[in-house]
Design an enzyme around this catalytic site. Structure first.
Site: not given
Length: 315
Positions: A88, A198
């Site tokens: 990420s 996410h």
């Protein structure tokens, strides 16, 4: 040695991170001080503040800075990796180390990205739970059924082939946990995060980031970097779309690690505040694959000496 380099993501932060590196390594200190000028506050002080470092807006620039400062301090001791991968936020660290982003550019972007995610996450509170088990299709099917009933709960992180993190509205995640327990899942762990990263709950942050990245120039890569979002190698042409989708899309870390193994990587090195990613690798890669992490001065010295010795052997 065929090196794959890993960059820690948000959640790896902890109060005091990098303090011994900052005090002992001039190149590390120089990198942190440069980032502090860009963001407008002392990053090392923030990294030692337990309250601030737990906040998305502060944690993201601090983690990116620590990761890149380690790379800078390693200097020529670090061989050119076969490939890079970050989880990420860690993708920005990976892209910076590979040359696709400049450090100044990455710090400025991440300062804004962290602020967007903090604001949107506060306005749309969520929850994340790690689901343990190798039947990830079962998890996906349970979530798909709940989504068809209007519930907001989604797959978020495919960390290993036996750990899938789910996220969404807290009540809906709780319902998913109940349904998964009924379906036979025995182990689930709630994560200490401030939002459902996410997942579509962060769509407003993704929109803001898309605007922010418009006009940014991306450079060529010194070596390949894998994307969590696609599992494939980033290209200059796909960077913008992939990074803007990343905030609301699941991460496929396990799949990207497998692709790195298929590329021939036999040694993984994680840089950042924790050893989380090499622990994931332990569950994905064969036992013969070596794993190291640099999280503090002691581990820095150990790994640097190992890299120098390896380099001498290959001359």
């Amino acid at each position: 040695m065929k090196l794959g380099i890993l960059f820690s993501g948000q959640g790896a932060q902890k109060a005091g991170m990098g303090s011994d590196l900052y005090q002992s390594l001039p190149a590390y200190k120089e990198t942190v001080d440069k980032a502090s000028e860009i963001v407008g506050y002392n990053i090392q002080e923030v990294a030692s503040d337990e309250t601030k470092i737990s906040q998305t807006a502060y944690a993201q620039p601090a983690i990116l800075t620590m990761s890149h400062a380690i790379i800078s301090a390693l200097g020529d001791a670090l061989p050119v990796p076969v490939a890079g991968l970050g989880l990420s936020l860690g993708e920005y660290s990976a892209l910076t180390a590979s040359g696709a982003l400049t450090f100044d550019q990455a710090v400025a972007i991440i300062k804004d990205r962290g602020a967007y995610m903090q604001t949107v996450g506060d306005a749309n509170p969520g929850k994340m739970v790690a689901v343990m088990g190798d039947d990830q299709k079962l998890v996906e099917n349970v979530l798909a059924t709940l989504q068809s009933e209007g519930k907001k709960v989604y797959p978020a992180n495919y960390n290993t082939f036996a750990q899938l993190v789910i996220g969404g509205v807290a009540a809906d995640v709780d319902l998913a946990v109940e349904k998964l327990t009924e379906a036979g899942i025995q182990r689930m762990v709630e994560l200490p995060v401030s939002g459902a990263f996410h997942t579509p709950l962060l769509k407003d942050a993704a929109t803001q980031l898309a605007t922010r990245l418009t006009g940014e120039k991306f450079n060529s890569f010194k070596y390949p970097v894998y994307s969590n979002t696609t599992g494939d190698i980033f290209t200059q042409d796909t960077l913008y779309d992939t990074l803007t989708q990343q905030i609301i899309s699941p991460t496929y870390f396990a799949q990207a690690v497998q692709n790195m193994l298929d590329l021939g990587v036999d040694t993984f090195l994680e840089v950042g505040p924790s050893e989380t990613l090499v622990k994931f690798v332990k569950k994905i890669a064969p036992k013969s694959v070596k794993r190291y992490a640099i999280t503090d001065l002691e581990s820095f010295n150990t790994v640097r000496d190992m890299l120098i010795a390896e380099g001498e052997e290959t001359k």
